[in-house]
Write a protein that holds these residues in place. Structure first.
Motif, PDB file in Angstrom:
ATOM      1  N   GLU A 220       1.016  -1.182   0.087  1.00 20.08           N
ATOM      2  CA  GLU A 220      -0.024   0.051  -0.132  1.00 20.08           C
ATOM      3  C   GLU A 220       0.895   1.372   0.026  1.00 20.08           C
ATOM      4  N   ILE A 221       1.876   1.205   0.742  1.00 25.96           N
ATOM      5  CA  ILE A 221       2.718   2.474   0.952  1.00 25.96           C
ATOM      6  C   ILE A 221       3.376   2.721  -0.322  1.00 25.96           C
ATOM      7  N   LYS A 222       3.892   1.695  -1.056  1.00 24.97           N
ATOM      8  CA  LYS A 222       4.567   1.941  -2.022  1.00 24.97           C
ATOM      9  C   LYS A 222       3.745   1.889  -3.681  1.00 24.97           C
ATOM     10  N   HIS A 223       2.409   1.802  -3.322  1.00 24.75           N
ATOM     11  CA  HIS A 223       1.405   1.778  -4.284  1.00 24.75           C
ATOM     12  C   HIS A 223       1.603   0.823  -5.258  1.00 24.75           C
ATOM     13  N   LEU A 224       1.953  -0.506  -4.577  1.00 21.67           N
ATOM     14  CA  LEU A 224       2.378  -1.667  -5.558  1.00 21.67           C
ATOM     15  C   LEU A 224       0.925  -2.739  -5.677  1.00 21.67           C
ATOM     16  N   HIS A 225       0.068  -2.564  -4.842  1.00 17.39           N
ATOM     17  CA  HIS A 225      -1.099  -3.410  -4.972  1.00 17.39           C
ATOM     18  C   HIS A 225      -1.505  -3.614  -6.391  1.00 17.39           C
ATOM     19  N   ASN A 226      -1.949  -4.843  -6.690  1.00 20.04           N
ATOM     20  CA  ASN A 226      -2.378  -5.574  -8.045  1.00 20.04           C
ATOM     21  C   ASN A 226      -3.928  -5.077  -8.083  1.00 20.04           C
ATOM     22  N   LYS A 227      -4.076  -4.190  -8.960  1.00 24.44           N
ATOM     23  CA  LYS A 227      -5.562  -3.518  -9.049  1.00 24.44           C
ATOM     24  C   LYS A 227      -6.709  -4.478  -9.968  1.00 24.44           C
ATOM     25  N   SER A 228      -5.914  -5.337 -10.775  1.00 26.19           N
ATOM     26  CA  SER A 228      -6.793  -5.997 -11.703  1.00 26.19           C
ATOM     27  C   SER A 228      -7.252  -7.295 -10.994  1.00 26.19           C
ATOM     28  N   GLY A 229      -8.496  -7.515 -11.647  1.00 23.85           N
ATOM     29  CA  GLY A 229      -9.369  -8.574 -10.901  1.00 23.85           C
ATOM     30  C   GLY A 229      -8.994 -10.124 -11.308  1.00 23.85           C
ATOM     31  N   VAL A 230      -7.893 -10.153 -12.219  1.00 22.34           N
ATOM     32  CA  VAL A 230      -7.625 -11.715 -12.769  1.00 22.34           C
ATOM     33  C   VAL A 230      -7.105 -12.544 -11.460  1.00 22.34           C
ATOM     34  N   GLN A 231      -7.631 -13.744 -11.884  1.00 24.05           N
ATOM     35  CA  GLN A 231      -7.352 -14.911 -11.121  1.00 24.05           C
ATOM     36  C   GLN A 231      -5.915 -15.343 -11.437  1.00 24.05           C
ATOM     37  N   GLN A 232      -5.055 -15.496 -10.247  1.00 20.44           N
ATOM     38  CA  GLN A 232      -3.422 -15.522 -10.730  1.00 20.44           C
ATOM     39  C   GLN A 232      -3.510 -16.926 -10.558  1.00 20.44           C
ATOM     40  N   VAL A 233      -2.505 -17.549 -11.299  1.00 19.17           N
ATOM     41  CA  VAL A 233      -1.590 -18.896 -11.088  1.00 19.17           C
ATOM     42  C   VAL A 233      -0.359 -18.769 -10.652  1.00 19.17           C
ATOM     43  N   HIS A 234      -0.242 -19.064  -9.469  1.00 17.78           N
ATOM     44  CA  HIS A 234       1.221 -18.912  -8.814  1.00 17.78           C
ATOM     45  C   HIS A 234       2.155 -19.950  -9.339  1.00 17.78           C
ATOM     46  N   GLU A 235       3.417 -19.612  -9.031  1.00 17.60           N
ATOM     47  CA  GLU A 235       4.375 -20.314  -9.924  1.00 17.60           C
ATOM     48  C   GLU A 235       5.328 -20.738  -8.607  1.00 17.60           C
ATOM     49  N   ILE A 236       5.631 -22.165  -8.133  1.00 13.11           N
ATOM     50  CA  ILE A 236       6.278 -22.525  -7.107  1.00 13.11           C
ATOM     51  C   ILE A 236       7.358 -23.340  -7.670  1.00 13.11           C
ATOM     52  N   TYR A 237       8.551 -23.000  -7.474  1.00 10.42           N
ATOM     53  CA  TYR A 237       9.818 -23.600  -7.738  1.00 10.42           C
ATOM     54  C   TYR A 237      10.602 -24.149  -6.714  1.00 10.42           C
ATOM     55  N   SER A 238      11.158 -25.539  -6.920  1.00 13.23           N
ATOM     56  CA  SER A 238      11.907 -26.268  -6.048  1.00 13.23           C
ATOM     57  C   SER A 238      13.359 -26.712  -6.943  1.00 13.23           C
ATOM     58  N   THR A 239      14.306 -26.438  -5.966  1.00 11.97           N
ATOM     59  CA  THR A 239      15.725 -26.836  -6.561  1.00 11.97           C
ATOM     60  C   THR A 239      16.080 -28.139  -6.682  1.00 11.97           C
ATOM     61  N   GLY A 240      15.319 -28.950  -5.695  1.00 16.29           N
ATOM     62  CA  GLY A 240      15.735 -30.475  -5.306  1.00 16.29           C
ATOM     63  C   GLY A 240      14.737 -31.488  -5.500  1.00 16.29           C
ATOM     64  N   ASP A 241      14.624 -32.490  -4.785  1.00 16.78           N
ATOM     65  CA  ASP A 241      13.731 -33.560  -5.145  1.00 16.78           C
ATOM     66  C   ASP A 241      12.173 -32.943  -5.129  1.00 16.78           C
ATOM     67  N   MET A 242      11.811 -33.229  -6.213  1.00 16.84           N
ATOM     68  CA  MET A 242      10.184 -32.847  -6.727  1.00 16.84           C
ATOM     69  C   MET A 242       9.222 -33.569  -5.922  1.00 16.84           C
ATOM     70  N   GLU A 243       9.441 -34.783  -5.705  1.00 19.30           N
ATOM     71  CA  GLU A 243       8.088 -35.500  -5.384  1.00 19.30           C
ATOM     72  C   GLU A 243       7.663 -35.454  -3.890  1.00 19.30           C
TER      73      GLU A 243
END
Lengths: 271, 271
Positions: A220-243
């Motif tokens: 809020e202070i930095k005026h960085l909030h996303n104002k679009s209403g689009v549903q997001q798909v998050h990306e989750i990365y791992s450097t090691g064992d995926m299972e």
């Protein structure tokens, strides 16, 4: 500002911060990177932690993050000043938000902290607390068995209860603290058990929840909030064992949110 | 940075924010100004509130404050954008911190808000909440009898209980909210009663506590924390009747802190 928020951790613990960010800021897109291959960071040298953290940060900068959350206590302790200095995006660690929430919660000025051996040795929480209020009494306890439990996906049941009960005995017997900081991002997964063991009169502070809340304030202070209403798909990365990572991530996220995410492998080491 | 923090309010309600600032930031010096002479601001026009607020702000700017807290919902709603725009110090209102804490606290996305008629009519809280999470269900209830109680110094006892119980009946009967925002800085003085009436399963959020916590975060980001260990003497100003103000201020502060303060009269109106 629909650029993503970046979150880094040495492994799976930071997923509790990611979960809270998804829950408290449902319009934001996250890119999470867990350095599971080189986890845990606790026993590593300062130089190693700094190098690994910068490798994670560079991976996320290429994805044009607008804000960085260091969801790992060890990495926060060793790198936050340097990152704040050199990056031109806001950088948020897990230590100060937890400390501030504890200061708000306590009535008798007696605060307990539990964390890994590294975090307890670093003295980062007592320092953060006393910088704001020198009158506080602070008691820290290392809980070396908690992270291995969580990394195996054991969040409840008899084994977990026995470990939590036995480990916290010194704090419980002492019976003075009215506030307990979970000074490790793995511990919120054990919060129901921990609350049960310390009793309802103790306010149990999750640094993961508090970090997400403070991220919201800084957006809020930095005026960085996303104002679009689009549903997001998050990306989750791992450097090691995926299972195992996949299994734990799904377990954590399924309990708390109805959002979409993709889990992928990342290679971040320099040649 | 040992310059003081400035706090303004239409009257005595903002003293709960001042109390929390003293409690959570014991190294900081406060200068508080309550415009008791022209209180309440609720029924006044937007232009009047803006003019009065600027008069208060100018009084505090002469005292070289490093940060401004608007500890009044009406003044926040009408002036915060303008103040943020025109002042070169950080400006913090009471609405967003309370909204963020409620978003953190809720599990079922059902949030109740109580405030003055003006605050409820302004829709500022639902707007702040939904800007962050459009999926929230928000129910607002005006409690016009609460402020007069507090201004008379009545925080507990049979009369207070009856008023609180009767007023909150619609929310309690509905029985859906798991989180209730005290959307008026007078209400934290009735918090024990309110908590009792809504029951222990409802998280009662004091915007005063949350505003102090967020002030702490912003002092850190802007490197404005006072690092000297000197015990501060706070300055508390009122524009109106000194006897009642004195009595209420002493009552509020005595319960929560052991710090020194001086209460004085201020004249802020332009000729």
């Amino acid at each position: 500002m629909d650029r993503p928020i970046g979150v880094i951790d040495s492994g799976v613990g930071g997923l509790t911060v990611a979960l809270e960010l998804m829950r408290q800021l449902p319009r934001e897109k996250l890119i999470y990177l867990g350095d599971t291959k080189r986890c845990p960071y606790g026993p590593r040298t300062k130089e190693e932690v700094q190098q690994f953290t910068w490798e994670m940060v560079n991976f996320l900068l290429e994805k044009e993050i607008k804000l960085l959350v260091i969801a790992c206590n060890t990495a926060t302790a060793y790198t936050i000043d340097d990152l704040k200095d050199k990056l031109n995006i806001p950088v948020i660690g897990v230590i100060n938000p937890g400390a501030r929430a504890a200061i708000k919660a306590t009535n008798n000025q007696e605060i307990g902290i539990i964390g890994t051996e590294g975090t307890v040795k670093s003295g980062a929480y007592p320092e953060a607390l006393k910088r704001i209020n020198p009158e506080l009494h602070v008691q820290a306890l290392a809980c070396p068995l908690f992270v291995p439990l969580v990394e195996r996906g054991v969040f409840s049941g008899e084994e977990a209860r026995t470990v939590v009960q036995t480990t916290l005995e010194p704090l419980v017997e002492d019976n003075v603290m009215d506030t307990l900081i979970l000074g490790c991002t793995h511990y919120p997964l054990l919060k129901p058990l921990i609350q049960d063991v310390v009793g309802n009169k103790v306010a149990v502070i999750s640094s993961s929840e508090e970090t997400a809340r403070e991220t919201s304030a800084i957006l809020e202070i930095k005026h960085l909030h996303n104002k679009s209403g689009v549903q997001q798909v998050h990306e989750i990365y791992s450097t090691g064992d995926m299972e195992l990572f996949n299994c734990i991530a799904t377990k954590i996220f399924q309990s708390g949110i109805q959002q979409q995410f993709k889990i992928k492998r990342a290679v971040i080491e320099k040649d």
